[in-house]
Design an enzyme around this catalytic site. Structure first.
Site, mmCIF file in Angstrom:
data_model
loop_
_atom_site.group_PDB
_atom_site.id
_atom_site.type_symbol
_atom_site.label_atom_id
_atom_site.label_comp_id
_atom_site.label_asym_id
_atom_site.label_seq_id
_atom_site.Cartn_x
_atom_site.Cartn_y
_atom_site.Cartn_z
ATOM 1 N N ASP A 1 24.808 -9.370 -47.128
ATOM 2 C CA ASP A 1 24.297 -8.175 -47.802
ATOM 3 C C ASP A 1 25.391 -7.108 -47.757
ATOM 4 O O ASP A 1 26.183 -7.052 -46.812
ATOM 5 C CB ASP A 1 23.052 -7.661 -47.065
ATOM 6 C CG ASP A 1 22.393 -6.510 -47.806
ATOM 7 O OD1 ASP A 1 21.510 -6.795 -48.625
ATOM 8 O OD2 ASP A 1 22.752 -5.336 -47.582
ATOM 9 N N GLY B 1 18.235 7.253 -53.075
ATOM 10 C CA GLY B 1 19.248 6.194 -53.068
ATOM 11 C C GLY B 1 19.830 5.927 -54.450
ATOM 12 O O GLY B 1 20.185 6.842 -55.189
ATOM 13 N N ASP B 2 19.889 4.642 -54.781
ATOM 14 C CA ASP B 2 20.510 4.219 -56.049
ATOM 15 C C ASP B 2 19.590 4.396 -57.261
ATOM 16 O O ASP B 2 19.942 4.045 -58.376
ATOM 17 C CB ASP B 2 20.917 2.749 -55.938
ATOM 18 C CG ASP B 2 19.753 1.854 -55.501
ATOM 19 O OD1 ASP B 2 18.650 2.364 -55.265
ATOM 20 O OD2 ASP B 2 19.956 0.625 -55.382
ATOM 21 N N GLN B 3 18.383 4.934 -57.045
ATOM 22 C CA GLN B 3 17.350 4.850 -58.088
ATOM 23 C C GLN B 3 17.624 5.683 -59.341
ATOM 24 O O GLN B 3 17.196 5.326 -60.441
ATOM 25 C CB GLN B 3 15.983 5.188 -57.490
ATOM 26 C CG GLN B 3 15.572 4.165 -56.425
ATOM 27 C CD GLN B 3 14.477 4.652 -55.509
ATOM 28 O OE1 GLN B 3 13.909 5.718 -55.720
ATOM 29 N NE2 GLN B 3 14.176 3.886 -54.475
ATOM 30 N N VAL C 1 0.976 -6.321 -53.094
ATOM 31 C CA VAL C 1 0.541 -7.157 -54.215
ATOM 32 C C VAL C 1 1.698 -8.059 -54.634
ATOM 33 O O VAL C 1 2.850 -7.767 -54.339
ATOM 34 C CB VAL C 1 0.102 -6.307 -55.437
ATOM 35 C CG1 VAL C 1 -1.023 -5.357 -55.078
ATOM 36 C CG2 VAL C 1 1.263 -5.541 -56.032
ATOM 37 N N TRP D 1 15.845 -1.663 -57.783
ATOM 38 C CA TRP D 1 16.481 -2.583 -58.728
ATOM 39 C C TRP D 1 15.688 -3.885 -58.907
ATOM 40 O O TRP D 1 15.595 -4.416 -60.026
ATOM 41 C CB TRP D 1 17.923 -2.867 -58.330
ATOM 42 C CG TRP D 1 18.618 -3.738 -59.336
ATOM 43 C CD1 TRP D 1 19.134 -4.987 -59.143
ATOM 44 C CD2 TRP D 1 18.874 -3.412 -60.726
ATOM 45 N NE1 TRP D 1 19.684 -5.460 -60.310
ATOM 46 C CE2 TRP D 1 19.534 -4.513 -61.293
ATOM 47 C CE3 TRP D 1 18.587 -2.306 -61.531
ATOM 48 C CZ2 TRP D 1 19.926 -4.538 -62.639
ATOM 49 C CZ3 TRP D 1 18.976 -2.329 -62.873
ATOM 50 C CH2 TRP D 1 19.629 -3.439 -63.409
ATOM 51 N N ASN D 2 15.106 -4.392 -57.836
ATOM 52 C CA ASN D 2 14.321 -5.630 -58.004
ATOM 53 C C ASN D 2 13.177 -5.388 -58.972
ATOM 54 O O ASN D 2 12.895 -6.205 -59.850
ATOM 55 C CB ASN D 2 13.756 -6.106 -56.671
ATOM 56 C CG ASN D 2 14.859 -6.487 -55.715
ATOM 57 O OD1 ASN D 2 15.552 -7.465 -55.940
ATOM 58 N ND2 ASN D 2 15.047 -5.705 -54.677
ATOM 59 N N SER D 3 12.517 -4.259 -58.802
ATOM 60 C CA SER D 3 11.387 -3.937 -59.668
ATOM 61 C C SER D 3 11.833 -3.833 -61.124
ATOM 62 O O SER D 3 11.144 -4.291 -62.031
ATOM 63 C CB SER D 3 10.756 -2.615 -59.235
ATOM 64 O OG SER D 3 10.217 -2.759 -57.932
ATOM 65 N N HIS E 1 16.053 -5.677 -50.016
ATOM 66 C CA HIS E 1 17.245 -6.437 -49.641
ATOM 67 C C HIS E 1 16.892 -7.907 -49.413
ATOM 68 O O HIS E 1 17.638 -8.802 -49.789
ATOM 69 C CB HIS E 1 17.874 -5.843 -48.376
ATOM 70 C CG HIS E 1 18.492 -4.500 -48.620
ATOM 71 N ND1 HIS E 1 19.847 -4.303 -48.663
ATOM 72 C CD2 HIS E 1 17.923 -3.293 -48.859
ATOM 73 C CE1 HIS E 1 20.091 -3.018 -48.917
ATOM 74 N NE2 HIS E 1 18.935 -2.386 -49.028
ATOM 75 N N HIS F 1 9.397 3.601 -59.225
ATOM 76 C CA HIS F 1 10.420 4.338 -58.483
ATOM 77 C C HIS F 1 11.827 3.862 -58.830
ATOM 78 O O HIS F 1 12.799 4.442 -58.369
ATOM 79 C CB HIS F 1 10.196 4.134 -56.986
ATOM 80 C CG HIS F 1 10.512 2.743 -56.525
ATOM 81 N ND1 HIS F 1 9.971 1.615 -57.100
ATOM 82 C CD2 HIS F 1 11.333 2.278 -55.542
ATOM 83 C CE1 HIS F 1 10.435 0.534 -56.480
ATOM 84 N NE2 HIS F 1 11.263 0.913 -55.540
HETATM 85 BR BR1 BUP Z 1 5.311 -2.136 -52.867
HETATM 86 C C1 BUP Z 1 5.533 -3.921 -53.385
HETATM 87 N N1 BUP Z 1 4.607 -6.049 -53.809
HETATM 88 O O1 BUP Z 1 3.246 -4.399 -53.174
HETATM 89 P P1 BUP Z 1 12.811 -2.768 -55.033
HETATM 90 C C2 BUP Z 1 6.764 -4.399 -53.699
HETATM 91 N N2 BUP Z 1 6.910 -5.707 -54.063
HETATM 92 O O2 BUP Z 1 5.938 -7.728 -54.487
HETATM 93 P P2 BUP Z 1 12.401 -1.026 -52.717
HETATM 94 C C3 BUP Z 1 5.822 -6.551 -54.133
HETATM 95 O O3 BUP Z 1 9.180 -5.671 -53.445
HETATM 96 P P3 BUP Z 1 14.732 0.477 -52.785
HETATM 97 C C4 BUP Z 1 4.388 -4.771 -53.436
HETATM 98 O O4 BUP Z 1 8.283 -6.800 -56.649
HETATM 99 C C5 BUP Z 1 10.231 -5.895 -55.527
HETATM 100 O O5 BUP Z 1 10.704 -7.206 -55.697
HETATM 101 C C6 BUP Z 1 8.741 -5.869 -55.716
HETATM 102 O O6 BUP Z 1 12.189 -3.948 -54.214
HETATM 103 C C7 BUP Z 1 8.249 -6.236 -54.342
HETATM 104 O O7 BUP Z 1 12.436 -1.459 -54.264
HETATM 105 C C8 BUP Z 1 10.420 -5.502 -54.075
HETATM 106 O O8 BUP Z 1 12.175 -2.669 -56.339
HETATM 107 C C9 BUP Z 1 10.837 -4.063 -53.906
HETATM 108 O O9 BUP Z 1 14.275 -2.988 -55.055
HETATM 109 O O10 BUP Z 1 13.169 0.283 -52.734
HETATM 110 O O11 BUP Z 1 13.057 -1.999 -51.859
HETATM 111 O O12 BUP Z 1 11.029 -0.689 -52.381
HETATM 112 O O13 BUP Z 1 14.970 1.187 -54.053
HETATM 113 O O14 BUP Z 1 14.992 1.301 -51.588
HETATM 114 O O15 BUP Z 1 15.396 -0.855 -52.759
#
Ligand code: BUP
Length: 464
Positions: free
Chosen positions: A116, A382-384, A342, A362-364, A18, A359
């Protein structure tokens, strides 16, 4: 900032998934210098990662103001055992009435609020009725999930149900199988379900919704929302993604010869599988070991971020104990395993990375899409699963739908199958070509004159 520039007040929520899109959006605006910015900040944060991120953001942009938000204590025994991030969302929601006076006292006077979505049903009435300010959402998931959230109240009313009870046909989007949306929506008593329904019911009252996506990634969902097919008269949807970090260079801060980025620098192009399941997904020990066995058997190089607890502060396990006897020695040189945070964006941008086993946060996914990295989707919660659907229909990854995270003996995903799928996607030229295409579309979208660039201009124009 220019005198008389609009003043945006951002209200992020808990969890890196978030916070990151907020800070990326804010960093992009702050770099342009056309707006004044305040961030409502609730400290201490749930995770260490969020705490460090806030500190880096405020250090990188000293002109950004911090509005401290002191949360009321959440004394509610019925919530024992709730996910700590969802619990924080509830805390924020129950303290939201304090936001009116806080924002009213901001100088210069606030021009608009960007919240948010987890706080939407509380913040929208405060912004609009109490403060008489325009209110926007920065939506942290995909447009497909936004369609689901927006349509869910209509579904409930139509099905005469109070929870998710079957497949959902979203006009303009199609049928969403019952097991794609957040599983917890089948349980009316869950806190998440109550929050989700309340936010979905209020969302049509918002002035606009910024989404971290781009037209070429989710054409149907964006068109359905904008044409009012999902919900008639739906507010404007600004697809402004993929958002990229500009605030801090984390690798510079945490780098050094042993850093994952330095290690990647020694690996051949497109040879490394990056494995990470987000910042708040803790896998069962047995499943972690099967993942290890799979990576080992795949013969591929890999960089693997392992999490054993929901909140990073609680993670005290030793890697060698988690991974089992001799694993690290056996994969030495071709596999790097870490429990540290990382710089994932830097990892995905690196030419050595050829696949992301993810996993599906959405950001990933937007990061992988932006840098053209093919995906092996293994959604957890969740939304995954809805997001995995976007990967599948976008053609830039493979989703093995029966892979779950239950951790039970029957549902454990075995190493041999993981190895097989890793090798399959690594060698899939169609997926790789499509990932490259999506990445080119992403670059075009945010460039001057691209669809996301235009959306951003349209949004900014509403502020003046
Ligand atoms: Br772990 C990790 N480094 O080591 P998502 C994550 N990230 O930069 P969420 C790092 O965290 P949900 C690490 O690049 C992304 O921008 C990654 O957000 C960064 O998944 C962010 O991908 C993680 O939306 O799970 O928040 O872990 O699905 O619950 O939002």
């Amino acid at each position: 900032q220019a005198r008389g520039a609009p003043h945006l007040v951002f209200i992020p929520s808990a969890g890196m998934g978030h916070l990151l899109p907020f800070s990326r959006f804010i960093a992009a605006l702050a770099s342009e210098g056309a707006v004044d910015i305040s961030i409502v900040t609730a400290l201490p944060t749930v995770s260490e990662a969020e705490s460090e991120h806030f500190a880096a953001l405020f250090a990188a942009f000293p002109a950004i103001r911090r509005i401290d938000f002191n949360l009321l204590p959440l004394d509610d025994a019925t919530l024992a055992g709730t996910d700590p991030f969802v619990l924080r969302w509830e805390s924020l929601r129950r303290s939201a009435h304090l936001l009116g006076p806080l924002i009213a006292g901001a100088t210069p006077r606030a021009s608009a609020v960007v919240t948010d979505v987890t706080l939407a049903s509380q913040v929208i009435p405060i912004a609009k009725k109490e403060l008489h300010l325009p209110c926007h959402i920065l939506f942290i998931s995909c447009a497909t999930m936004l369609s689901f959230l927006a349509y869910f109240p209509t579904y409930l009313d139509g099905a005469n149900a109070d929870h998710l009870a079957g497949d959902v046909d979203i006009p303009g989007i199609g049928r969403i199988p019952v097991d794609y949306p957040p599983n917890v929506l089948r349980n009316l008593d869950s806190l998440f379900t109550k929050q989700f329904i309340a936010n979905g019911r209020e969302i049509a009252e918002i002035d606009g919704i910024l989404v971290n996506t781009f037209d070429a990634l989710e054409p149907e969902a964006l068109a359905a929302l904008r044409d009012g097919k999902v919900v008639p008269g739906f507010p404007p949807v600004y697809a402004v993604g993929p958002l990229k970090s500009t605030a801090t260079d984390k690798e510079a801060a945490h780098g050094g010869a042993s850093s994952p980025i330095a290690w990647l620098g020694e690996q051949p192009a497109r040879s490394v599988v990056y494995v990470a399941f987000g910042n708040r997904n803790a896998a069962a020990l047995e499943q972690i070991r099967e993942i290890g066995a799979g990576l080992e058997a795949s013969g591929c190089r890999f960089l693997w971020v392992v999490k054993t607890t929901v909140v990073d502060r609680d993670d005290t396990a030793e890697l060698k104990d988690v991974l089992g006897e001799g694993f690290l020695e056996r994969v030495q040189g071709r596999g790097l395993v870490t429990k540290e945070w990382v710089d994932q964006e830097a990892v995905l941008k690196h030419p050595a990375v050829g696949l992301y086993l993810s996993h599906c946060g959405w950001n990933s996914v937007t990061e992988s899409a932006a840098y053209g990295v093919p995906m092996l989707a293994w959604p957890t919660l969740g939304d995954q699963r809805l997001i995995a659907k976007v990967i599948k229909s976008g053609g830039f990854g493979l989703w093995v739908e029966h892979w779950s995270w239950d951790g039970g003996e029957d549902s454990l995903v075995r190493g041999a199958e993981i190895a097989e799928k890793v090798k399959e996607v690594m060698g899939d030229e169609a997926i790789s070509a499509r990932a490259k295409e999506i990445s080119q579309e992403a670059t075009k979208a945010v460039a001057e004159g691209g669809s996301s660039h235009w959306s951003m201009q349209e949004f900014l124009a509403t502020l003046s």
